[in-house]
Design a protein around this motif. Structure first.
Motif, PDB file in Angstrom:
ATOM      1  N   VAL A  15       0.847  -1.202   0.000  1.00  0.00           N
ATOM      2  CA  VAL A  15       0.000   0.000   0.000  1.00  0.00           C
ATOM      3  C   VAL A  15       0.878   1.246   0.000  1.00  0.00           C
ATOM      4  N   ASN A  16       1.872   1.251   0.896  1.00  0.00           N
ATOM      5  CA  ASN A  16       2.711   2.447   1.007  1.00  0.00           C
ATOM      6  C   ASN A  16       3.618   2.633  -0.203  1.00  0.00           C
ATOM      7  N   ALA A  17       4.024   1.507  -0.808  1.00  0.00           N
ATOM      8  CA  ALA A  17       4.842   1.619  -2.022  1.00  0.00           C
ATOM      9  C   ALA A  17       4.027   2.262  -3.143  1.00  0.00           C
ATOM     10  N   GLU A  18       2.772   1.852  -3.246  1.00  0.00           N
ATOM     11  CA  GLU A  18       1.924   2.384  -4.311  1.00  0.00           C
ATOM     12  C   GLU A  18       1.643   3.881  -4.082  1.00  0.00           C
ATOM     13  N   LEU A  19       1.363   4.239  -2.821  1.00  0.00           N
ATOM     14  CA  LEU A  19       1.143   5.664  -2.515  1.00  0.00           C
ATOM     15  C   LEU A  19       2.392   6.467  -2.857  1.00  0.00           C
ATOM     16  N   ASP A  20       3.547   5.891  -2.530  1.00  0.00           N
ATOM     17  CA  ASP A  20       4.817   6.578  -2.786  1.00  0.00           C
ATOM     18  C   ASP A  20       5.014   6.783  -4.291  1.00  0.00           C
ATOM     19  N   ARG A  21       4.700   5.733  -5.058  1.00  0.00           N
ATOM     20  CA  ARG A  21       4.843   5.839  -6.521  1.00  0.00           C
ATOM     21  C   ARG A  21       3.941   6.935  -7.068  1.00  0.00           C
ATOM     22  N   ARG A  22       2.733   7.010  -6.490  1.00  0.00           N
ATOM     23  CA  ARG A  22       1.774   8.018  -6.981  1.00  0.00           C
ATOM     24  C   ARG A  22       1.979   9.371  -6.314  1.00  0.00           C
ATOM     25  N   GLU A  23       2.902   9.404  -5.326  1.00  0.00           N
ATOM     26  CA  GLU A  23       3.153  10.622  -4.541  1.00  0.00           C
ATOM     27  C   GLU A  23       1.870  11.090  -3.858  1.00  0.00           C
ATOM     28  N   ASP A  24       1.107  10.111  -3.374  1.00  0.00           N
ATOM     29  CA  ASP A  24      -0.170  10.399  -2.713  1.00  0.00           C
ATOM     30  C   ASP A  24      -0.018  10.338  -1.200  1.00  0.00           C
ATOM     31  N   PHE A  25      -0.768  11.159  -0.534  1.00  0.00           N
ATOM     32  CA  PHE A  25      -0.709  11.243   0.927  1.00  0.00           C
ATOM     33  C   PHE A  25      -1.244   9.951   1.565  1.00  0.00           C
ATOM     34  N   PRO A  26      -0.571   9.457   2.619  1.00  0.00           N
ATOM     35  CA  PRO A  26      -1.039   8.221   3.272  1.00  0.00           C
ATOM     36  C   PRO A  26      -2.221   8.500   4.206  1.00  0.00           C
ATOM     37  N   ALA A  27      -3.332   8.899   3.622  1.00  0.00           N
ATOM     38  CA  ALA A  27      -4.472   9.369   4.421  1.00  0.00           C
ATOM     39  C   ALA A  27      -5.059   8.254   5.283  1.00  0.00           C
ATOM     40  N   GLU A  28      -5.107   7.043   4.709  1.00  0.00           N
ATOM     41  CA  GLU A  28      -5.739   5.948   5.462  1.00  0.00           C
ATOM     42  C   GLU A  28      -4.921   5.591   6.703  1.00  0.00           C
ATOM     43  N   ALA A  29      -3.599   5.559   6.548  1.00  0.00           N
ATOM     44  CA  ALA A  29      -2.745   5.237   7.702  1.00  0.00           C
ATOM     45  C   ALA A  29      -2.863   6.330   8.758  1.00  0.00           C
ATOM     46  N   CYS A  30      -2.905   7.589   8.325  1.00  0.00           N
ATOM     47  CA  CYS A  30      -3.042   8.684   9.300  1.00  0.00           C
ATOM     48  C   CYS A  30      -4.389   8.595  10.013  1.00  0.00           C
ATOM     49  N   ALA A  31      -5.434   8.231   9.265  1.00  0.00           N
ATOM     50  CA  ALA A  31      -6.758   8.082   9.899  1.00  0.00           C
ATOM     51  C   ALA A  31      -6.727   6.930  10.902  1.00  0.00           C
ATOM     52  N   ALA A  32      -5.992   5.865  10.564  1.00  0.00           N
ATOM     53  CA  ALA A  32      -5.897   4.727  11.494  1.00  0.00           C
ATOM     54  C   ALA A  32      -5.197   5.169  12.784  1.00  0.00           C
ATOM     55  N   LEU A  33      -4.156   5.988  12.647  1.00  0.00           N
ATOM     56  CA  LEU A  33      -3.456   6.477  13.849  1.00  0.00           C
ATOM     57  C   LEU A  33      -4.366   7.390  14.661  1.00  0.00           C
ATOM     58  N   ASP A  34      -5.192   8.172  13.961  1.00  0.00           N
ATOM     59  CA  ASP A  34      -6.173   9.006  14.674  1.00  0.00           C
ATOM     60  C   ASP A  34      -7.109   8.117  15.482  1.00  0.00           C
ATOM     61  N   SER A  35      -7.589   7.051  14.833  1.00  0.00           N
ATOM     62  CA  SER A  35      -8.578   6.238  15.556  1.00  0.00           C
ATOM     63  C   SER A  35      -7.922   5.419  16.668  1.00  0.00           C
ATOM     64  N   LEU A  36      -6.603   5.214  16.579  1.00  0.00           N
ATOM     65  CA  LEU A  36      -5.899   4.560  17.697  1.00  0.00           C
ATOM     66  C   LEU A  36      -5.651   5.533  18.855  1.00  0.00           C
TER      67      LEU A  36
END
Ligand SMILES: Cc1cc2nc3c(=O)[nH]c(=O)nc-3n(C[C@H](O)[C@H](O)[C@H](O)COP(=O)(O)OP(=O)(O)OC[C@H]3O[C@@H](n4cnc5c(N)ncnc54)[C@H](O)[C@@H]3O)c2cc1C
Length: 395
Positions: A15-36
């Motif tokens: 997932v993170n490799a693909e986001l990195d390739r697309r230069e897209d923000f890791p929004a889902e991971a940040c949301a997961a950290l918020d919910s933790l």
């Protein structure tokens, strides 16, 4: 969160490799950290948060960085933006920000400008007094989360002539600005942490209330320097997480790869590289632990302790990463295939850690500036010996 890499989910390597390739923000991971509940750990316990001791926050930042450095840099930035308010803000201001951060609001920390880099006293963004508040004009550039944040904590010139008492910190709530009073600059493409929201923000006659001032007018530089003492230590947790991650990759690789009829891990040279990397991690981890405890126990020495930690740890880790890159052979170079290119990504991502919050040259220079007073204190036998046991050994 341990070092194992889940195949899927927002922290998965693919997932993170693909986001990195697309230069897209890791929004889902940040949301997961918020919910933790991680944002509560960025909030000073005096204002209802869970931040009681910095060693714990360092440990959390390291755990996130072990999964993905882009996510750690993107999410952790809110602590950097909020810390000046915990240190110098009014209680009502801090309480309001605390509520917002616990609720997931993102805070940016905007010090640098396009033409001035680390020369903060040259900053050109101005705050001029107007009826009931201040008018902001100018630009901050290369700002993490400038687009995604609700709040921007920034350093502004409040006296024409500048100087050490000529700057102030403001906590700007973008939601309260008049339309058109600010604009977010385009995302800047970067060598590492490609998905992070690195851009800038420009203000054009943006009026903020008096209640946006953090600390008294003219105390901005002091607030920034005290904040940097915390953030320089926290920053090094990114390096620890990066080397944790690298060893999570390199050790199983060396054990599992069979060459010339034997496992790579049995070759003396390979064992040496891995052993030295593990030793570097131990040294770096110990330095960071001591520095994080010193925030509470040796606060008057923190300017030096944080500078030495920031000058040392990212470079120690980068050297170890360079040697692991060589050990992994082509796998250290692949952006896909071998663990979805996660080693190449972390190695790229880590390169910025030595630069931000005071580069190696800047922090070494700061340490050198302390030499005369250190030498005087040594000769005079002056030391806070009472604080040493708690600093070195922990509670
Ligand atoms: C991905 C990324 C994210 C960033 N996020 C933020 C952010 O959120 N907020 C923010 O405010 N900034 C941010 N920055 C900006 C960054 O922190 C600054 O630009 C940096 O600290 C200053 O770097 P510079 O290369 O502009 O250095 P300059 O200050 O222009 O220095 C140029 C060179 O001179 C050296 N040098 C400077 N001063 C000294 C000295 N006293 N002694 C010896 N050598 C010296 C430097 O090490 C450097 O090699 C970010 C930058 C990047 C790339």
């Amino acid at each position: 969160m341990d070092g194992a890499d889940p195949a899927s989910g927002p922290f998965g390597a693919a997932v993170n490799a693909e986001l990195d390739r697309r230069e897209d923000f890791p929004a889902e991971a940040c949301a997961a950290l918020d919910s933790l509940g991680l944002p509560a750990h960025y909030v000073d316990a005096r204002y209802g948060g869970r931040l009681r001791d910095m060693p714990e926050l360092v440990g959390l930042q390291r755990a996130v960085a072990r999964r993905d450095l882009t996510v750690a840099v993107a999410h952790g930035k809110t602590f950097l933006g909020a810390a000046p308010v915990w240190l110098a803000g009014r209680p009502d201001q801090a309480a309001r920000l605390a509520g917002a951060v616990r609720g997931g609001a993102v805070v940016s920390w905007a010090l640098t400008e396009r033409d001035h880099g680390g020369d903060l006293l040259a900053g050109g963004l101005t705050a001029r007094p107007v009826s009931g508040g201040w008018r902001l004009d100018g630009e901050k550039w290369l700002i993490n989360n400038a687009g995604r944040s609700r709040y921007v904590c920034l350093l502004a010139r409040t006296r024409e002539g500048g100087g050490p008492r000529g700057f102030s910190v403001f906590l700007v709530d973008k939601d309260r600005l008049a339309p058109g009073a600010y604009r977010v600059l385009p995302k800047v493409r970067t060598h590492g942490i490609r998905g992070a929201d690195i851009s800038g923000i420009a203000f054009d006659g943006a009026v903020v209330g008096d209640d946006s001032l953090v600390g008294a007018e003219g105390t901005g530089l002091d607030t920034v320097l005290r904040t940097l003492q915390l953030t320089r230590v926290l920053c090094t947790a990114l390096s620890l997480g990066a080397l944790d991650h690298a060893l999570d990759i390199a050790v199983p690789y060396a054990r599992g790869r069979n060459l010339y009829g034997r496992d790579l891990a049995t070759l003396p040279r390979v064992r040496r590289v891995l052993g030295e990397a593990a030793a570097a991690l131990d040294v770096a981890g110990t330095v960071v632990d001591v520095a994080a405890r010193a925030i509470h126990t040796l606060t008057p020495e923190l300017a030096l302790v944080s500078a030495v930690t920031k000058a040392l740890v990212p470079n120690l880790v980068q050297d170890a990463l360079d040697r692991i890159t060589e050990l992994l052979g082509v796998r250290g170079f692949l952006s896909e295939g071998f663990l979805d290119g996660s080693f190449a990504k972390l190695e790229r991502d880590h390169r910025i850690v030595a630069v931000f919050d005071g580069s190696t040259a800047v922090t070494r220079n700061l340490a050198v500036d302390h030499f005369p007073s250190l030498a005087r204190a040594w000769r005079a036998g002056r030391a806070d010996r009472a604080a040493l046991p708690a600093t070195l050994a922990g509670p």
